[in-house]
Design a protein around this motif. Structure first.
Motif, mmCIF file in Angstrom:
data_model
loop_
_atom_site.group_PDB
_atom_site.id
_atom_site.type_symbol
_atom_site.label_atom_id
_atom_site.label_comp_id
_atom_site.label_asym_id
_atom_site.label_seq_id
_atom_site.Cartn_x
_atom_site.Cartn_y
_atom_site.Cartn_z
ATOM 1 N N MET A 1 -16.512 1.754 -9.243
ATOM 2 C CA MET A 1 -15.358 1.188 -9.937
ATOM 3 C C MET A 1 -15.071 -0.235 -9.453
ATOM 4 O O MET A 1 -14.461 -1.043 -10.104
ATOM 5 C CB MET A 1 -14.155 2.085 -9.735
ATOM 6 C CG MET A 1 -13.000 1.762 -10.666
ATOM 7 S SD MET A 1 -11.796 3.089 -10.755
ATOM 8 C CE MET A 1 -12.745 4.355 -11.565
ATOM 9 N N LEU A 2 -15.467 -0.540 -8.232
ATOM 10 C CA LEU A 2 -15.357 -1.923 -7.757
ATOM 11 C C LEU A 2 -16.430 -2.765 -8.416
ATOM 12 O O LEU A 2 -17.588 -2.386 -8.472
ATOM 13 C CB LEU A 2 -15.551 -1.973 -6.235
ATOM 14 C CG LEU A 2 -14.428 -1.379 -5.387
ATOM 15 C CD1 LEU A 2 -14.904 -1.291 -3.952
ATOM 16 C CD2 LEU A 2 -13.187 -2.202 -5.468
ATOM 17 N N LEU A 78 -1.336 5.235 -11.235
ATOM 18 C CA LEU A 78 -2.443 5.724 -12.041
ATOM 19 C C LEU A 78 -2.682 7.219 -11.893
ATOM 20 O O LEU A 78 -3.556 7.772 -12.569
ATOM 21 C CB LEU A 78 -3.709 4.942 -11.685
ATOM 22 C CG LEU A 78 -3.623 3.449 -11.974
ATOM 23 C CD1 LEU A 78 -4.892 2.737 -11.547
ATOM 24 C CD2 LEU A 78 -3.354 3.203 -13.449
ATOM 25 N N SER A 79 -1.936 7.849 -11.024
ATOM 26 C CA SER A 79 -2.002 9.315 -10.962
ATOM 27 C C SER A 79 -1.146 9.963 -12.050
ATOM 28 O O SER A 79 -1.344 11.138 -12.385
ATOM 29 C CB SER A 79 -1.541 9.813 -9.589
ATOM 30 O OG SER A 79 -0.174 9.507 -9.375
ATOM 31 N N ARG A 196 -7.188 -8.329 -3.828
ATOM 32 C CA ARG A 196 -7.362 -7.462 -4.997
ATOM 33 C C ARG A 196 -8.086 -6.157 -4.682
ATOM 34 O O ARG A 196 -8.234 -5.312 -5.560
ATOM 35 C CB ARG A 196 -8.134 -8.211 -6.092
ATOM 36 C CG ARG A 196 -7.372 -9.363 -6.727
ATOM 37 C CD ARG A 196 -8.163 -9.962 -7.870
ATOM 38 N NE ARG A 196 -8.399 -8.985 -8.931
ATOM 39 C CZ ARG A 196 -9.313 -9.133 -9.894
ATOM 40 N NH1 ARG A 196 -10.069 -10.206 -9.917
ATOM 41 N NH2 ARG A 196 -9.457 -8.207 -10.820
ATOM 42 N N TRP A 197 -8.566 -6.001 -3.449
ATOM 43 C CA TRP A 197 -9.362 -4.802 -3.161
ATOM 44 C C TRP A 197 -8.564 -3.525 -3.378
ATOM 45 O O TRP A 197 -9.088 -2.514 -3.850
ATOM 46 C CB TRP A 197 -9.883 -4.842 -1.718
ATOM 47 C CG TRP A 197 -8.831 -4.629 -0.665
ATOM 48 C CD1 TRP A 197 -8.084 -5.580 -0.050
ATOM 49 C CD2 TRP A 197 -8.403 -3.382 -0.109
ATOM 50 N NE1 TRP A 197 -7.221 -5.033 0.850
ATOM 51 C CE2 TRP A 197 -7.396 -3.669 0.846
ATOM 52 C CE3 TRP A 197 -8.773 -2.060 -0.308
ATOM 53 C CZ2 TRP A 197 -6.753 -2.686 1.585
ATOM 54 C CZ3 TRP A 197 -8.137 -1.071 0.436
ATOM 55 C CH2 TRP A 197 -7.142 -1.389 1.364
ATOM 56 N N GLY A 198 -7.265 -3.562 -3.077
ATOM 57 C CA GLY A 198 -6.450 -2.364 -3.221
ATOM 58 C C GLY A 198 -6.284 -1.908 -4.661
ATOM 59 O O GLY A 198 -6.152 -0.710 -4.936
ATOM 60 N N GLN A 199 -6.284 -2.871 -5.580
ATOM 61 C CA GLN A 199 -6.125 -2.530 -6.989
ATOM 62 C C GLN A 199 -7.250 -1.625 -7.467
ATOM 63 O O GLN A 199 -7.014 -0.597 -8.113
ATOM 64 C CB GLN A 199 -6.086 -3.808 -7.817
ATOM 65 C CG GLN A 199 -5.993 -3.580 -9.314
ATOM 66 C CD GLN A 199 -5.976 -4.871 -10.100
ATOM 67 O OE1 GLN A 199 -5.823 -5.956 -9.526
ATOM 68 N NE2 GLN A 199 -6.148 -4.779 -11.393
ATOM 69 N N MET A 204 -9.701 4.167 -8.091
ATOM 70 C CA MET A 204 -10.730 5.144 -7.773
ATOM 71 C C MET A 204 -10.139 6.361 -7.072
ATOM 72 O O MET A 204 -10.435 7.512 -7.432
ATOM 73 C CB MET A 204 -11.805 4.507 -6.887
ATOM 74 C CG MET A 204 -12.942 5.446 -6.522
ATOM 75 S SD MET A 204 -14.167 4.641 -5.473
ATOM 76 C CE MET A 204 -13.227 4.442 -3.953
ATOM 77 N N VAL A 205 -9.291 6.128 -6.071
ATOM 78 C CA VAL A 205 -8.716 7.236 -5.317
ATOM 79 C C VAL A 205 -7.812 8.094 -6.193
ATOM 80 O O VAL A 205 -7.841 9.329 -6.130
ATOM 81 C CB VAL A 205 -7.933 6.703 -4.092
ATOM 82 C CG1 VAL A 205 -7.198 7.838 -3.387
ATOM 83 C CG2 VAL A 205 -8.882 6.022 -3.116
ATOM 84 N N ALA A 206 -6.993 7.448 -7.031
ATOM 85 C CA ALA A 206 -6.110 8.203 -7.919
ATOM 86 C C ALA A 206 -6.904 9.065 -8.890
ATOM 87 O O ALA A 206 -6.553 10.233 -9.141
ATOM 88 C CB ALA A 206 -5.201 7.256 -8.688
#
Length: 260
Positions: A1-2, A78-79, A196-199, A204-206
């Motif tokens: 996703m990155l 996003l969850s 922007r890495w957290g976005q 992905m995690v959600a």
């Protein structure tokens, strides 16, 4: 996703030094007109003394902390598309009630965007972002209890959640202006990528964690888990971050050149 560019830029930031060779047209003394090859280093990773801009560990830490706040917001935001249908099925909501919940987040988000910019000037972007993170965590944790009470209660919680997340753009813009001045030159490109890495990681995690947690522990565990993690990270963010380089206390230690 990155995307590939984000991964490559983040990888470059993990490297301590990146030598770069270039051809200089300067004439070396006694060389008889032969061009002299000189060696320079990427200014982001230069390991020389403190009087050079060089390696910027404190600034990179702050950029990464900013990225982590995006992760916290995206993780909980996003969850919702995966979480609310499970909530509706469990509580036997109608399609109209489910649609009301799905659309409740955005009114609060839109309404709060302009006031959050004003609050940044009055109280500082760091404090506004910390309050937004904490309110977002509280709203996420309260969602299952509000949904059990009534649909309007759950809708009000989601409006409040959107209101808390509306500070993301204004606070990040304010902090980036201070922590990424034009004097950094090309380093600002790396800085923007790091923030922007957290976005992308949050997306992905959600997407992965929401169905897994819901399948094992039930949908109510999802907002409680994400709300708890966000609340814990808010404390870490508020402790380590700073409004400006002049207020940075570390770790890591900020050099004199890095504070300029």
């Amino acid at each position: 996703m990155l995307d590939v560019l984000d991964v490559s830029c983040c990888f470059l930031l993990l490297r301590r030094a990146v030598p770069v060779r270039r051809q200089a047209e300067a004439m070396a003394p006694g060389s008889g007109g032969t061009p002299r090859v000189t060696s320079t280093f990427n200014p982001l990773f230069d390991d020389d003394e403190e009087d050079k801009p060089g390696w910027l560990p404190a600034r990179i830490t702050m950029w990464a902390l900013l990225g982590s706040t995006s992760l916290s917001f995206m993780l909980t935001r996003l969850s919702l598309p995966q979480l609310l249908p499970l909530l509706a099925a469990d509580l036997k909501l109608t399609e109209a009630q489910t649609g009301l919940l799905l659309g409740s987040f955005f009114p609060g988000y839109v309404i709060g965007m302009t006031p959050s910019g004003i609050l940044c000037r009055l109280f500082g972007a760091k404090n506004v972002l910390s309050v937004g993170l904490l309110g977002n965590a509280a709203a996420m944790a309260l969602l299952p209890f509000a949904a059990a009470r009534s649909v309007p209660s759950a809708s009000a919680v989601l409006v409040f959640k959107g209101l808390c997340q509306s500070c993301l753009e204004s606070t990040h813009t304010t902090l980036k202006r201070v922590w990424m001045p034009q004097s950094l030159g090309n380093q600002r490109v790396y800085a923007m990528r790091v923030t922007r890495w957290g976005q992308f990681l949050g997306q992905m995690v959600a997407s992965l964690a929401t169905p897994l947690i819901a399948a094992r522990l039930g949908w109510r565990a999802v907002p409680l888990a994400f709300g708890g993690v966000t609340a814990l990270w808010t404390l870490i963010w508020h402790t380590l971050s700073a409004e400006s380089p002049a207020e940075w206390r570390g770790p890591p230690r900020m050099s004199t050149a890095e504070r300029r």
